[in-house]
Design a protein around this motif. Structure first.
Motif, PDB file in Angstrom:
ATOM      1  N   ALA A 124      15.638  -4.540  -8.712  1.00 57.61           N
ATOM      2  CA  ALA A 124      14.221  -4.149  -8.766  1.00 57.61           C
ATOM      3  C   ALA A 124      13.910  -3.106  -7.697  1.00 57.61           C
ATOM      4  O   ALA A 124      13.566  -3.452  -6.572  1.00 57.61           O
ATOM      5  CB  ALA A 124      13.327  -5.369  -8.585  1.00 57.61           C
ATOM      6  N   PRO A 125      14.061  -1.816  -8.024  1.00 55.68           N
ATOM      7  CA  PRO A 125      13.716  -0.772  -7.047  1.00 55.68           C
ATOM      8  C   PRO A 125      12.208  -0.744  -6.801  1.00 55.68           C
ATOM      9  O   PRO A 125      11.428  -0.981  -7.724  1.00 55.68           O
ATOM     10  CB  PRO A 125      14.162   0.527  -7.724  1.00 55.68           C
ATOM     11  CG  PRO A 125      14.939   0.127  -8.940  1.00 55.68           C
ATOM     12  CD  PRO A 125      14.494  -1.233  -9.304  1.00 55.68           C
ATOM     13  N   ASP A 126      11.806  -0.415  -5.561  1.00 53.19           N
ATOM     14  CA  ASP A 126      10.378  -0.266  -5.273  1.00 53.19           C
ATOM     15  C   ASP A 126       9.803   0.921  -6.040  1.00 53.19           C
ATOM     16  O   ASP A 126       8.728   0.842  -6.628  1.00 53.19           O
ATOM     17  CB  ASP A 126      10.145  -0.070  -3.764  1.00 53.19           C
ATOM     18  CG  ASP A 126      10.318  -1.370  -2.991  1.00 53.19           C
ATOM     19  OD1 ASP A 126      10.206  -2.444  -3.604  1.00 53.19           O
ATOM     20  OD2 ASP A 126      10.592  -1.304  -1.784  1.00 53.19           O
ATOM     21  N   ILE A 127      10.540   2.044  -6.004  1.00 53.29           N
ATOM     22  CA  ILE A 127      10.132   3.247  -6.735  1.00 53.29           C
ATOM     23  C   ILE A 127      11.392   3.875  -7.324  1.00 53.29           C
ATOM     24  O   ILE A 127      12.418   3.952  -6.645  1.00 53.29           O
ATOM     25  CB  ILE A 127       9.457   4.276  -5.800  1.00 53.29           C
ATOM     26  CG1 ILE A 127       8.169   3.702  -5.203  1.00 53.29           C
ATOM     27  CG2 ILE A 127       9.169   5.595  -6.525  1.00 53.29           C
ATOM     28  CD1 ILE A 127       7.641   4.475  -4.014  1.00 53.29           C
ATOM     29  N   PHE A 128      11.327   4.286  -8.577  1.00 53.68           N
ATOM     30  CA  PHE A 128      12.468   5.031  -9.125  1.00 53.68           C
ATOM     31  C   PHE A 128      11.976   6.126 -10.055  1.00 53.68           C
ATOM     32  O   PHE A 128      10.874   6.056 -10.597  1.00 53.68           O
ATOM     33  CB  PHE A 128      13.486   4.106  -9.812  1.00 53.68           C
ATOM     34  CG  PHE A 128      13.018   3.414 -11.065  1.00 53.68           C
ATOM     35  CD1 PHE A 128      13.260   3.961 -12.318  1.00 53.68           C
ATOM     36  CD2 PHE A 128      12.363   2.189 -10.996  1.00 53.68           C
ATOM     37  CE1 PHE A 128      12.849   3.311 -13.482  1.00 53.68           C
ATOM     38  CE2 PHE A 128      11.949   1.529 -12.143  1.00 53.68           C
ATOM     39  CZ  PHE A 128      12.185   2.085 -13.388  1.00 53.68           C
ATOM     40  N   ALA A 129      12.784   7.178 -10.165  1.00 55.00           N
ATOM     41  CA  ALA A 129      12.443   8.315 -11.015  1.00 55.00           C
ATOM     42  C   ALA A 129      13.633   8.641 -11.903  1.00 55.00           C
ATOM     43  O   ALA A 129      14.779   8.561 -11.458  1.00 55.00           O
ATOM     44  CB  ALA A 129      12.080   9.524 -10.156  1.00 55.00           C
ATOM     45  N   GLY A 172       7.747   1.878 -10.562  1.00 53.98           N
ATOM     46  CA  GLY A 172       8.109   1.072  -9.395  1.00 53.98           C
ATOM     47  C   GLY A 172       7.930  -0.397  -9.648  1.00 53.98           C
ATOM     48  O   GLY A 172       7.228  -0.801 -10.585  1.00 53.98           O
ATOM     49  N   ASN A 173       8.574  -1.210  -8.796  1.00 54.27           N
ATOM     50  CA  ASN A 173       8.463  -2.659  -8.868  1.00 54.27           C
ATOM     51  C   ASN A 173       8.736  -3.170 -10.282  1.00 54.27           C
ATOM     52  O   ASN A 173       8.024  -4.017 -10.803  1.00 54.27           O
ATOM     53  CB  ASN A 173       7.064  -3.090  -8.414  1.00 54.27           C
ATOM     54  CG  ASN A 173       6.998  -4.578  -8.131  1.00 54.27           C
ATOM     55  OD1 ASN A 173       7.875  -5.121  -7.467  1.00 54.27           O
ATOM     56  ND2 ASN A 173       5.993  -5.241  -8.645  1.00 54.27           N
ATOM     57  N   ARG A 223       0.829  -1.206   0.000  1.00 58.90           N
ATOM     58  CA  ARG A 223       0.000   0.000   0.000  1.00 58.90           C
ATOM     59  C   ARG A 223       0.864   1.257   0.000  1.00 58.90           C
ATOM     60  O   ARG A 223       0.605   2.220  -0.715  1.00 58.90           O
ATOM     61  CB  ARG A 223      -0.935  -0.035   1.203  1.00 58.90           C
ATOM     62  CG  ARG A 223      -2.213   0.757   1.013  1.00 58.90           C
ATOM     63  CD  ARG A 223      -3.332   0.396   1.968  1.00 58.90           C
ATOM     64  NE  ARG A 223      -2.884   0.035   3.293  1.00 58.90           N
ATOM     65  CZ  ARG A 223      -3.072  -1.175   3.830  1.00 58.90           C
ATOM     66  NH1 ARG A 223      -3.670  -2.128   3.150  1.00 58.90           N
ATOM     67  NH2 ARG A 223      -2.667  -1.426   5.058  1.00 58.90           N
ATOM     68  N   GLN A 224       1.930   1.241   0.809  1.00 58.66           N
ATOM     69  CA  GLN A 224       2.853   2.386   0.880  1.00 58.66           C
ATOM     70  C   GLN A 224       3.458   2.660  -0.499  1.00 58.66           C
ATOM     71  O   GLN A 224       3.558   3.802  -0.944  1.00 58.66           O
ATOM     72  CB  GLN A 224       3.994   2.088   1.869  1.00 58.66           C
ATOM     73  CG  GLN A 224       3.551   1.977   3.307  1.00 58.66           C
ATOM     74  CD  GLN A 224       3.510   3.324   4.005  1.00 58.66           C
ATOM     75  OE1 GLN A 224       3.824   4.346   3.424  1.00 58.66           O
ATOM     76  NE2 GLN A 224       3.109   3.320   5.256  1.00 58.66           N
ATOM     77  N   MET A 225       3.901   1.573  -1.146  1.00 59.12           N
ATOM     78  CA  MET A 225       4.555   1.715  -2.450  1.00 59.12           C
ATOM     79  C   MET A 225       3.570   2.260  -3.491  1.00 59.12           C
ATOM     80  O   MET A 225       3.895   3.214  -4.215  1.00 59.12           O
ATOM     81  CB  MET A 225       5.098   0.357  -2.897  1.00 59.12           C
ATOM     82  CG  MET A 225       5.821   0.391  -4.214  1.00 59.12           C
ATOM     83  SD  MET A 225       6.800  -1.094  -4.464  1.00 59.12           S
ATOM     84  CE  MET A 225       5.535  -2.273  -4.845  1.00 59.12           C
ATOM     85  N   LEU A 226       2.379   1.689  -3.544  1.00 53.57           N
ATOM     86  CA  LEU A 226       1.392   2.119  -4.537  1.00 53.57           C
ATOM     87  C   LEU A 226       0.931   3.557  -4.293  1.00 53.57           C
ATOM     88  O   LEU A 226       0.787   4.335  -5.235  1.00 53.57           O
ATOM     89  CB  LEU A 226       0.188   1.167  -4.537  1.00 53.57           C
ATOM     90  CG  LEU A 226       0.484  -0.264  -5.018  1.00 53.57           C
ATOM     91  CD1 LEU A 226      -0.758  -1.132  -4.912  1.00 53.57           C
ATOM     92  CD2 LEU A 226       1.011  -0.270  -6.452  1.00 53.57           C
ATOM     93  N   ASN A 227       0.716   3.921  -3.022  1.00 50.85           N
ATOM     94  CA  ASN A 227       0.292   5.293  -2.706  1.00 50.85           C
ATOM     95  C   ASN A 227       1.367   6.310  -3.084  1.00 50.85           C
ATOM     96  O   ASN A 227       1.064   7.375  -3.634  1.00 50.85           O
ATOM     97  CB  ASN A 227      -0.051   5.423  -1.221  1.00 50.85           C
ATOM     98  CG  ASN A 227      -1.408   4.839  -0.884  1.00 50.85           C
ATOM     99  OD1 ASN A 227      -2.200   4.554  -1.786  1.00 50.85           O
ATOM    100  ND2 ASN A 227      -1.683   4.630   0.384  1.00 50.85           N
ATOM    101  N   ALA A 228       2.626   5.983  -2.769  1.00 51.91           N
ATOM    102  CA  ALA A 228       3.736   6.896  -3.095  1.00 51.91           C
ATOM    103  C   ALA A 228       3.864   7.046  -4.613  1.00 51.91           C
ATOM    104  O   ALA A 228       4.003   8.163  -5.129  1.00 51.91           O
ATOM    105  CB  ALA A 228       5.033   6.382  -2.488  1.00 51.91           C
ATOM    106  N   LEU A 229       3.792   5.926  -5.328  1.00 50.93           N
ATOM    107  CA  LEU A 229       3.873   5.949  -6.798  1.00 50.93           C
ATOM    108  C   LEU A 229       2.735   6.772  -7.387  1.00 50.93           C
ATOM    109  O   LEU A 229       2.953   7.595  -8.276  1.00 50.93           O
ATOM    110  CB  LEU A 229       3.761   4.520  -7.338  1.00 50.93           C
ATOM    111  CG  LEU A 229       5.045   3.793  -7.712  1.00 50.93           C
ATOM    112  CD1 LEU A 229       4.720   2.379  -8.159  1.00 50.93           C
ATOM    113  CD2 LEU A 229       5.807   4.532  -8.801  1.00 50.93           C
ATOM    114  N   ASN A 230       1.540   6.530  -6.871  1.00 46.83           N
ATOM    115  CA  ASN A 230       0.345   7.217  -7.352  1.00 46.83           C
ATOM    116  C   ASN A 230       0.464   8.724  -7.136  1.00 46.83           C
ATOM    117  O   ASN A 230       0.193   9.526  -8.043  1.00 46.83           O
ATOM    118  CB  ASN A 230      -0.865   6.647  -6.592  1.00 46.83           C
ATOM    119  CG  ASN A 230      -2.187   7.019  -7.230  1.00 46.83           C
ATOM    120  OD1 ASN A 230      -2.331   8.106  -7.774  1.00 46.83           O
ATOM    121  ND2 ASN A 230      -3.158   6.136  -7.140  1.00 46.83           N
TER     122      ASN A 230
END
Length: 248
Positions: free
Chosen positions: A78-83, A61-62, A38-45
């Protein structure tokens, strides 16, 4: 270790490894717990919604990031989130460094006791070697990180730990502050002071604002109608007084 040797500059066709043949999944779950997911998806979103009109910033991400190590061996992380700044926003199955021409500028890992060794040791070395400018670690459960949010920035090829300012870390890549808000990783725009919202939060906020505007309009109409009624009653009373004076 081969990770510390500079990558040899080999002039090759940028498609020298076929993207089509690179696996995009290893069959493992995307994160440790529901809370991590949830943390990952919310941050990405929130990031994707905030940067939706910025053609210069790709946030994902992912996803597997493929690269050649110093020996020319194909590796992946495989980073959780990257920019990444300066690449297109197009959909990708994988992110291949040699094809894209650059490494991610920023990585965020939603870490846990289980991924501690990978996130604080192996990935730290890989990301610094690849030239990832900023690396953030967030531990939502407080498994091992104290404080639960830490950041590193690249200086002379080495990661230097960032200083927490008022419980926040500033990302130069995103021009945003990272902070923990009630156990959640949140982003704040230091120029406006506003927290970034996910798309759903933004829609809900808009609906609430519209409902509030409607309520205020209704209240105004009611007040105007009341004023009108009072004016009419006053006119009637004045006419009555006038009639009584005439009769007198």
């Amino acid at each position: 270790s081969p990770m510390s040797i500079a990558l040899p500059t080999i002039e090759r066709d940028r498609d020298f490894y076929a993207i089509a043949d690179l696996p995009e999944s290893n069959g493992k779950p995307m994160a440790e717990t529901q809370k991590h997911i949830r943390q990952m998806l919310n941050a990405l979103n929130a990031l994707n919604w905030h940067f939706r009109n910025d053609p210069d910033l790709y946030v994902m991400g992912n996803m597997f990031v493929y690269f050649l190590d110093a020996l020319g061996t194909l590796r992946r992380v495989a980073p959780d989130i990257f920019a990444v700044r300066g690449v297109s926003k197009e959909d990708r199955r994988v992110y291949a460094l040699e094809r894209e021409g650059k490494a991610p500028d920023l990585v965020i890992e939603i870490t846990s006791k289980k991924t501690k060794n990978t996130d604080t040791n192996k990935k730290l070395k890989i990301y610094s070697w690849l030239g990832v400018k900023e690396y953030f670690l967030f531990d939502p459960l407080g498994d091992y990180l104290k404080p639960r949010l830490i950041g590193y920035e690249l200086a002379g090829g080495q990661y230097v730990r960032m200083n927490l300012e008022k419980s926040r870390l500033h990302s130069t890549v995103l021009d945003l502050d990272l902070a923990i808000d009630e156990d959640h990783l949140r982003f704040n725009d230091p120029r406006t002071g506003e927290w970034l919202l996910t798309h759903e939060e933004a829609q809900t906020a808009r609906q609430l604002a519209e409902a509030q505007t409607q309520r205020e309009a209704n209240a105004r109409q009611l007040a105007e109608a009341q004023t009108q009624r009072e004016a009419t009653a006053r006119q009637l009373a004045e006419a009555q007084t006038q009639r009584e004076a005439t009769a007198r």
